[in-house]
Design an enzyme around this catalytic site. Structure first.
Site, PDB file in Angstrom:
ATOM      1  N   SER A 413     -18.915  19.720  10.679  1.00  0.00           N
ATOM      2  CA  SER A 413     -17.515  19.287  10.720  1.00  0.00           C
ATOM      3  C   SER A 413     -17.125  18.885  12.140  1.00  0.00           C
ATOM      4  CB  SER A 413     -16.634  20.452  10.262  1.00  0.00           C
ATOM      5  OG  SER A 413     -15.401  19.989   9.800  1.00  0.00           O
ATOM      6  N   GLN A 491     -15.102  10.667  14.443  1.00  0.00           N
ATOM      7  CA  GLN A 491     -13.793  10.794  13.793  1.00  0.00           C
ATOM      8  C   GLN A 491     -12.734  10.171  14.702  1.00  0.00           C
ATOM      9  OE1 GLN A 491     -11.709  14.621  13.572  1.00  0.00           O
ATOM     10  NE2 GLN A 491     -11.532  14.340  11.359  1.00  0.00           N
ATOM     11  N   TYR A 572      -1.618  14.873  12.510  1.00  0.00           N
ATOM     12  CA  TYR A 572      -1.748  13.923  13.623  1.00  0.00           C
ATOM     13  C   TYR A 572      -1.086  12.592  13.231  1.00  0.00           C
ATOM     14  CZ  TYR A 572      -4.672  17.552  15.536  1.00  0.00           C
ATOM     15  OH  TYR A 572      -5.097  18.765  16.012  1.00  0.00           O
TER      16      TYR A 572
END
Ligand SMILES: Cc1cc2nc3c(=O)[nH]c(=O)nc-3n(C[C@H](O)[C@H](O)[C@H](O)COP(=O)(O)OP(=O)(O)OC[C@H]3O[C@@H](n4cnc5c(N)ncnc54)[C@H](O)[C@@H]3O)c2cc1C
Ligand SMILES: Cc1cc2nc3c(=O)[nH]c(=O)nc-3n(C[C@H](O)[C@H](O)[C@H](O)COP(=O)(O)O)c2cc1C
Length: 751
Positions: A413, A491, A572
């Site tokens: 992750s 990401q 975000y």
């Protein structure tokens, strides 16, 4: 001690006999409104584990109970014309009437006073006893009389069920799913003596009404059910016994005790019949309460000790029961969609108590069939043949996203490291990501990497906004590609209103004390009341940030990244548009779900256009805000559907972190149910993340179709070689890099 049990079901009777046995001087009365031989319902089930407790507590009644058992090991699942059998489950059933007879007889032998046909109207009438037991079942009057102290919460579930019997001796614990013109019916059936079985029929309220059962009396219900299941019953009859259609109440209480009054069994808590544990819980309460009274002289202390001892176990079981009942309530979602063997896995592993590994111990043949089926599906999906002498566990099957082929289902992750210099990743990032790639995960997703300097969360966050970043990322990507078969993704994000904050270890989401930069977000709402107020983005800001995402994607291509993930989760910038808690805009980017999704989709489309067609894109979403008025799962399903339509290949299903006053429910695999629903209903591949720690859970998730890839964050911080260790433990051969070939033949001693 003078004890009165209000209610003579399993809890009241068993507690009374245990107390009397421990000290014949106790004066114990059981007050029961029914006659001794009146019982409602048919059979009850015990698992082997419960029986051990019963044996320890009272050998005499244990011997009597077990001599009447109907045993079975198999679970049969009837699904679309097939019967799938999973063996090794170790259950026993008996008639509830017989159980009560045995307990009543044992009570009488020991000198417990049994007063039948006496209905208690006011438990206050027994206030002078040393101890009053509220053992009066699910509709307890003791609980309602002292409701302000017990603080009951009763959750009436949506489905309808009826408890019937049948002369059909089911050879296994049987789950039967049957479709009719009215809808889908579920049967939970099990044998409880030589010739009799319990037959619980359950369905949704809509199906029940469509079939006219809301107007049916007992005989009409019976006639309807006999006709519906004529084929399965093979000429056997169904039997009624106050067989009324009901909704299941999950009972919870804030406290189980008040003064000298204590709740036990169904009065204190219920657990859905699909995990067959009501009688077990009632008898285990009785054992725990009797023990507590024996070890603590004072009633008050004993009751406190009883609750402290039992509550965690009961709550654990209630959590499992909740997942189980929800699975049955939602069976329509799985029924038509899953192939038989995956449907069976989904059913068997629904409450996380039964797992892939656990099933393998019980029934290796069943799990081998599951694994064979899974690998054949994986071969089709990945368009590659798997060469292995026996089918690998699901986690070691390939998966394809466009031209990117993953060799297994484990993903690292993205995790911010707060260690970059003006966005440039350095040696820490190389070692951090490189060692996890060598550690065996098929895909490593590098941390949230911001598309501009002002888009960073903290001064230590990585970026992709200046030429140095391409060089620094390329060094990492090249290492991963050279040293491992892993693929690496970036990401891309903008921190929005959660920017200009301190690094994790100095206070997550806490504003920087100095050196702040201006923030922007969907709306001018600060994260904490004391956080900086962001600017509500105008159209120009939106186009500029969109172009920054596009520029970052181009740079990511130059750096050689295999995949991009857009961060549309955790509050975000892009996520701030999606949630109604952070988006109160009145233009076409606020209001309806379509409007709120518009900007994130515009950014997605713009990035997708420049990102090479052969390389996949994922989007990480928060499937719920865990907050009132916020996003819920259905909104996330709708958004995931939109993402699929826009060419998103896979969704990473996370939750929360949108607002600071969220109320998340953490735990093992706490986000996987969201992935399960999104995968099924939005028909898009998913990565599940959150509370995954064991390879067994990974195999169970995959085999049951709850996700396509399993993502571990903290698990990988703890152990960069997590996948290698999982391979070793499962006897799977994961090739080592040349530098490490000497490890072959080395036996780690982990215990
Ligand atoms: C459809 C269905 C299927 C189930 N299947 C299973 C199963 O397979 N396995 C399993 O273990 N459990 C099963 N259960 C649950 C099980 O029946 C209960 O969990 C268990 O009986 C609880 O025991 P208890 O002693 O707490 O309550 P109960 O068995 O309900 O006993 C309470 C007693 O109190 C008496 N009473 C109530 N009010 C008064 C009053 N005012 N005055 C005097 N007496 C009163 C009642 O008559 C009753 O006898 C099932 C339940 C349902 C509804
Ligand atoms: C130190 C740390 C940093 C994280 N940074 C990110 C991040 O950059 N991007 C992101 O999407 N999630 C981030 N997360 C959340 C994780 O990716 C993951 O969704 C979450 O920790 C749940 O998974 P786990 O239970 O396996 O830890 C971070 C988590 C941790 C512990």
């Amino acid at each position: 001690m003078r004890i009165v049990s209000i209610g003579g079901g399993p809890a009241g009777l068993y507690f009374s006999l245990l107390m009397k046995k421990s000290d014949p001087a106790h004066d114990i009365t059981v007050v029961e409104r029914n006659r001794p031989d009146d019982t409602f319902g048919f059979g009850v089930v015990f698992s082997d584990a419960t029986l051990e407790h019963v044996a320890e507590a009272d050998r005499t009644s244990h011997a009597e109970i077990t001599s009447h058992f109907a045993h079975w090991d198999d679970i049969d699942i009837h699904y679309r014309g097939q019967v799938l059998t999973s063996a090794g489950h170790g259950f026993a059933g008996m008639s509830r009437q017989l159980l009560l007879d045995i307990l009543q007889k044992r009570c009488a032998e020991l000198g417990v006073r049994l007063e039948f046909q006496r209905e208690v109207g006011d438990p206050g009438a027994y206030a002078d006893a040393d101890l009053v037991l509220g053992a009066d079942g699910v509709n307890s009057i003791v609980r309602s009389r002292y409701a302000e102290h017990f603080r009951p919460r009763i959750d009436w579930r949506a489905n309808k069920f009826v408890w019937l019997g049948t002369t059909f001796p089911y050879p296994a614990f049987t789950f039967l799913f049957k479709e009719s013109v009215h809808g889908l019916w579920r049967v939970h059936a099990y044998r409880y003596d030589q010739s009799m079985s319990t037959f619980i029929l359950e369905t949704t309220e809509a199906t029940w009404r469509r079939a006219g059962l809301d107007r049916a009396d007992e005989d009409q219900t019976l006639a309807f059910c006999e006709q519906l299941f004529a084929e399965e019953l093979q000429g056997h009859r169904l039997l009624k016994n106050r067989s009324l259609w009901r909704s299941f109440p999950t009972v919870r209480n804030g406290s189980w005790r008040h003064g000298n009054v204590v709740l036990v069994g169904d009065a204190a808590h219920t657990a859905h019949f699909s995990i067959g544990s009501g009688t077990k819980l009632a008898m285990e309460d009785a054992i725990a309460l009797a023990r507590a009274l024996q070890s603590h002289g004072e009633v008050e202390k004993a009751l406190a000790a009883y609750e402290e001892d039992r509550r965690p176990e009961v709550e654990r079981l209630q959590r499992a029961a909740q997942v189980s009942l929800e699975w049955f309530e939602e069976a329509e979602r799985y029924h038509a969609r899953l192939e038989p063997i995956q449907f069976a896995m989904s059913l068997l592993t629904r409450s996380l108590r039964v797992t892939h590994e656990n099933l393998k111990t019980r029934d290796p043949r069943f799990v081998a069939a599951v694994d064979r089926w899974y690998v054949s599906r994986a071969e089709q999906q990945a368009q590659i043949a798997v060469s292995a002498p026996s089918p690998p566990p699901p986690m070691f099957t390939p998966f394809r996203l466009r031209e990117m082929l993953l060799s297994n289902r484990i993903v690292v992750s993205p995790m911010c490291q707060y260690s970059a210099q003006d966005g440039t990743p350095g040696d820490w990032h190389l070692v951090n990501l490189g060692s996890r790639a060598v550690g065996g995960a098929a895909l490593v997703v590098a941390e949230m990497t911001d598309v501009s300097r002002e888009g960073r969360i903290t001064p230590g966050c990585t970026g992709m906004y200046k030429p140095e970043h391409v060089v620094a990322w390329k060094r990492i990507v090249d290492f991963v590609h050279a040293a491992s078969p892993a693929r690496i993704a970036l990401q891309l994000a903008h921190a929005g209103r959660k920017g200009s904050t301190r690094v994790l270890w100095e206070g997550m989401d806490e504003p920087l004390p100095a050196g702040n930069w201006p923030l922007m977000s969907a709306s001018a709402l600060p994260y904490h009341p004391y956080s900086q107020v962001p600017k509500a983005m105008d159209r120009e800001d939106m186009m500029r940030v969109r172009d920054q995402f596009v520029a970052a994607a181009r740079m990511a291509q130059q750096a050689g990244l295999d995949m991009l993930e857009l961060h549309v989760a955790h509050g975000y910038l892009l996520a701030s548009f999606i949630s109604p808690l952070t988006n109160i805009r009145t233009d076409e980017y606020g209001g309806s779900a379509d409007n709120r999704a518009r900007y994130p989709l515009e950014v997605f489309d713009a990035v997708r256009t420049v990102w090479p067609a052969g390389r996949p894109m994922s989007v990480k979403i928060s499937a719920t805000d865990w907050a009132e008025g916020g996003l819920e799962l259905d909104d996330a399903i709708d958004f995931a559907r939109k993402l699929r339509q826009h060419g998103c290949d896979i969704v990473t299903v996370s939750t929360g972190q949108t607002v600071p006053d969220q109320k998340p429910q953490y735990g093992r695999l706490y986000q996987t149910p969201f992935s399960d629903r999104i995968r099924g209903e939005a028909e898009i591949a998913t990565m599940t993340v959150g509370g995954i720690a064991s390879y067994d859970d990974v195999n169970s998730i995959l085999a049951a179709g709850r996700a396509d890839l399993c993502v571990l964050a903290r698990g990988h911080l703890y152990d960069p070689y997590w996948t290698r260790h999982a391979a070793y433990e499962q006897g799977f051969d994961l090739p080592w890099p040349d530098q490490y070939v000497s490890v072959k033949g080395f036996t780690p001693r982990l215990d």
